[in-house]
Design a protein around this motif. Structure first.
Motif, PDB file in Angstrom:
ATOM      1  N   LYS A 121      38.741  45.653  60.716  1.00 44.02           N
ATOM      2  CA  LYS A 121      40.065  45.882  61.287  1.00 44.02           C
ATOM      3  C   LYS A 121      41.102  45.543  60.267  1.00 44.02           C
ATOM      4  O   LYS A 121      42.435  46.016  60.211  1.00 44.02           O
ATOM      5  N   VAL A 122      40.800  44.536  59.328  1.00 42.34           N
ATOM      6  CA  VAL A 122      42.072  43.862  58.478  1.00 42.34           C
ATOM      7  C   VAL A 122      41.517  43.741  57.155  1.00 42.34           C
ATOM      8  O   VAL A 122      40.275  43.388  56.767  1.00 42.34           O
ATOM      9  N   ILE A 123      42.264  44.362  56.027  1.00 43.68           N
ATOM     10  CA  ILE A 123      42.065  44.244  54.658  1.00 43.68           C
ATOM     11  C   ILE A 123      43.531  43.690  54.052  1.00 43.68           C
ATOM     12  O   ILE A 123      44.224  44.456  54.125  1.00 43.68           O
ATOM     13  N   LEU A 124      43.218  42.648  53.216  1.00 44.22           N
ATOM     14  CA  LEU A 124      44.294  42.072  52.531  1.00 44.22           C
ATOM     15  C   LEU A 124      43.776  42.033  51.227  1.00 44.22           C
ATOM     16  O   LEU A 124      42.841  41.291  50.893  1.00 44.22           O
ATOM     17  N   ALA A 125      44.369  42.971  50.383  1.00 42.54           N
ATOM     18  CA  ALA A 125      44.136  43.139  48.610  1.00 42.54           C
ATOM     19  C   ALA A 125      45.322  43.126  48.071  1.00 42.54           C
ATOM     20  O   ALA A 125      45.245  44.010  47.191  1.00 42.54           O
ATOM     21  N   ASN A 126      46.260  42.126  48.018  1.00 40.85           N
ATOM     22  CA  ASN A 126      47.403  42.368  47.165  1.00 40.85           C
ATOM     23  C   ASN A 126      47.189  41.606  46.090  1.00 40.85           C
ATOM     24  O   ASN A 126      46.034  40.925  45.872  1.00 40.85           O
ATOM     25  N   SER A 127      47.695  42.210  44.935  1.00 40.59           N
ATOM     26  CA  SER A 127      47.623  41.617  43.603  1.00 40.59           C
ATOM     27  C   SER A 127      46.153  42.038  42.918  1.00 40.59           C
ATOM     28  O   SER A 127      45.745  40.650  42.632  1.00 40.59           O
ATOM     29  N   CYS A 128      45.539  42.851  43.205  1.00 37.85           N
ATOM     30  CA  CYS A 128      44.064  43.045  42.817  1.00 37.85           C
ATOM     31  C   CYS A 128      43.799  44.118  41.553  1.00 37.85           C
ATOM     32  O   CYS A 128      42.756  44.485  41.387  1.00 37.85           O
ATOM     33  N   SER A 129      44.953  44.540  41.116  1.00 37.60           N
ATOM     34  CA  SER A 129      44.831  45.378  39.809  1.00 37.60           C
ATOM     35  C   SER A 129      44.353  46.604  40.440  1.00 37.60           C
ATOM     36  O   SER A 129      43.785  47.307  39.674  1.00 37.60           O
ATOM     37  N   LEU A 130      44.242  47.011  41.839  1.00 33.87           N
ATOM     38  CA  LEU A 130      44.007  48.236  42.082  1.00 33.87           C
ATOM     39  C   LEU A 130      44.614  49.351  41.930  1.00 33.87           C
ATOM     40  O   LEU A 130      45.613  49.506  41.564  1.00 33.87           O
ATOM     41  N   SER A 131      43.645  50.229  41.273  1.00 34.50           N
ATOM     42  CA  SER A 131      44.079  51.718  40.806  1.00 34.50           C
ATOM     43  C   SER A 131      43.569  52.832  41.708  1.00 34.50           C
ATOM     44  O   SER A 131      44.085  53.876  41.980  1.00 34.50           O
ATOM     45  N   SER A 132      42.786  52.497  42.591  1.00 35.54           N
ATOM     46  CA  SER A 132      42.367  53.303  43.878  1.00 35.54           C
ATOM     47  C   SER A 132      41.701  52.499  45.114  1.00 35.54           C
ATOM     48  O   SER A 132      41.173  51.384  44.938  1.00 35.54           O
ATOM     49  N   VAL A 133      41.834  53.343  46.180  1.00 32.37           N
ATOM     50  CA  VAL A 133      41.546  52.491  47.266  1.00 32.37           C
ATOM     51  C   VAL A 133      40.715  53.482  48.103  1.00 32.37           C
ATOM     52  O   VAL A 133      41.218  54.635  48.390  1.00 32.37           O
ATOM     53  N   ASN A 134      39.445  53.326  48.435  1.00 29.77           N
ATOM     54  CA  ASN A 134      38.664  54.385  49.133  1.00 29.77           C
ATOM     55  C   ASN A 134      38.494  53.720  50.660  1.00 29.77           C
ATOM     56  O   ASN A 134      37.808  52.838  51.014  1.00 29.77           O
ATOM     57  N   LEU A 135      39.017  54.376  51.586  1.00 29.46           N
ATOM     58  CA  LEU A 135      38.971  53.735  53.122  1.00 29.46           C
ATOM     59  C   LEU A 135      38.313  55.017  53.881  1.00 29.46           C
ATOM     60  O   LEU A 135      38.330  54.814  55.014  1.00 29.46           O
ATOM     61  N   ASN A 136      37.517  55.804  53.385  1.00 26.19           N
ATOM     62  CA  ASN A 136      36.799  56.672  54.174  1.00 26.19           C
ATOM     63  C   ASN A 136      35.838  55.796  55.097  1.00 26.19           C
ATOM     64  O   ASN A 136      35.110  55.266  54.961  1.00 26.19           O
ATOM     65  N   GLY A 137      35.945  56.399  56.419  1.00 25.19           N
ATOM     66  CA  GLY A 137      34.954  55.992  57.499  1.00 25.19           C
ATOM     67  C   GLY A 137      35.437  54.824  58.111  1.00 25.19           C
ATOM     68  O   GLY A 137      34.782  54.375  59.128  1.00 25.19           O
ATOM     69  N   MET A 138      36.543  54.243  57.687  1.00 29.98           N
ATOM     70  CA  MET A 138      37.013  52.825  58.203  1.00 29.98           C
ATOM     71  C   MET A 138      38.024  53.120  59.448  1.00 29.98           C
ATOM     72  O   MET A 138      39.113  53.060  59.547  1.00 29.98           O
ATOM     73  N   ASN A 139      37.366  53.528  60.539  1.00 27.56           N
ATOM     74  CA  ASN A 139      38.175  54.154  61.481  1.00 27.56           C
ATOM     75  C   ASN A 139      38.711  53.106  62.382  1.00 27.56           C
ATOM     76  O   ASN A 139      39.729  53.233  63.467  1.00 27.56           O
ATOM     77  N   SER A 140      38.101  51.873  62.202  1.00 24.81           N
ATOM     78  CA  SER A 140      38.611  50.584  63.166  1.00 24.81           C
ATOM     79  C   SER A 140      39.660  49.896  62.521  1.00 24.81           C
ATOM     80  O   SER A 140      40.288  48.996  63.015  1.00 24.81           O
ATOM     81  N   LEU A 141      40.099  50.302  61.277  1.00 22.57           N
ATOM     82  CA  LEU A 141      40.948  49.568  60.472  1.00 22.57           C
ATOM     83  C   LEU A 141      42.450  49.669  61.303  1.00 22.57           C
ATOM     84  O   LEU A 141      42.813  50.673  61.477  1.00 22.57           O
TER      85      LEU A 141
END
Length: 340
Positions: A121-141
């Motif tokens: 349900k919750v993703i906290l990913a601030n300041s992680c040098s992310l260049s991509s995020v794959n959220l496929n299938g996370m229908n409960s987020l």
């Protein structure tokens, strides 16, 4: 006797599967999981929201059966004295019951938790040098925070339950939450935005007093020129941006890329959404003659004829939940309504 033999084999095989050791390539991630303990107030909680020990058999490994007991992970970078950076979340795809993960301030570069985490349900990913995020299938987020990263785009199309998004300080050019019918809170300062689409059938919370969940989107987005919103909230958006001192430079419209002829024909407006009891239908051009209301199971609950240009649809006798209003006539349209 033969059936008993196969039953024993089946039970043994299932026990073997859930006792299998999870491969966790990142040694620092594995270390944090092994450090989780009931008395450490760190890293992991169970379904009762209590701090927990993951490595219950003390073998220095994480089995799949142990991972299934974890619902929350707090694996953010803590700084001194631990200085444990995590570079990969590989292995967490076996934490099937995970609902919450805080992985802030780790140099992850990418997040790909796979579709196995169907309860997340919750993703906290601030300041992680992310260049991509794959959220496929996370229908409960429901909540996603990816501020202060290197993202140039973010695909939210499959997140039907998303309520809040924080993506400040990235390099995103377009944000589209039109397929997120529950999203009301958005922070996106300091990107490279040229357009925002919040036309998702629900009115947004522009009056949040803590100033965190909804901010002045123009700040740090010098090229922001278009905000597409539901017709029922155009005035709210205008007033909100006026308060930021920025509305005069932004085109606020409910025409999300439609041709002018198509937009002229699309005159139907249903509001408020969510609603407590009454939904108002604007049918200025008279395209619709009948309203049919269905519940989320597809069962017809009510039908009425449309005569006037403005019609009030009474949902006061309905329980709280999601309903679908099917508008029939010269053209057909289905609108999702939330009663709360």
């Amino acid at each position: 006797m033969e059936r008993l033999f196969y039953l024993i084999i089946f039970i043994s095989s299932q026990t073997l599967v859930f006792s299998q050791v999870i491969n966790i390539p990142d040694s620092n991630l594995k270390l944090k999981l092994l450090l989780a303990d009931v008395n450490s107030y760190h890293y992991a909680k169970n379904a009762s929201n209590q701090w927990m020990k993951i490595d219950t058999n003390n073998d220095g490994q994480i089995q799949q059966s142990e991972a299934l007991l974890v619902t929350k992970l707090y694996i953010y970078y803590e700084g001194n004295p631990s200085n444990i950076f995590i570079n990969s979340l590989t292995g967490l795809e076996y934490f099937y019951n995970l609902e919450y993960i805080d992985c802030r301030d780790n140099p992850l570069n990418t997040i790909n938790l796979l579709a196995s985490l169907i309860y997340l349900k919750v993703i906290l990913a601030n300041s992680c040098s992310l260049s991509s995020v794959n959220l496929n299938g996370m229908n409960s987020l429901e909540a996603l925070s990816v501020a202060d990263n290197n993202l140039t785009q973010i695909d939210l199309s499959g997140l039907s339950n998303l309520k809040s998004l924080g993506c400040d300080i990235n390099n995103i050019s377009t944000i589209d939450v039109s397929n997120n019918p529950f999203l009301t809170s958005l922070t996106c300062r300091y990107n490279n935005l040229n357009s925002i689409n919040i036309k998702n059938g629900i009115n947004h919370d522009f009056n949040n007093l803590n100033g965190y969940y909804t901010d002045c989107w123009k700040i740090g987005n010098l090229n922001l020129s278009t905000i597409c919103a539901d017709a029922s909230e155009l005035t709210s958006v205008q007033n909100f941006l006026n308060g930021c001192g920025t509305a005069q430079t932004i085109n606020i419209t409910s025409n999300c890329g439609l041709g002018s002829d198509e937009f002229t024909a699309n005159k139907v407006v249903l509001y408020p959404n969510p609603t407590n009891n009454i939904v108002t239908l604007h049918n200025d051009e008279g395209f619709f003659t009948t309203v049919v209301i269905y519940n989320y199971l597809g069962q017809e609950l009510k039908q009425l004829s449309i005569i006037d240009e403005i019609v009030e649809i009474d949902l006061s006798n309905f329980t709280n939940g999601i309903y679908f209003i099917n508008l029939l006539g010269e053209k057909n349209e289905v609108v999702k309504i939330i009663k709360q």
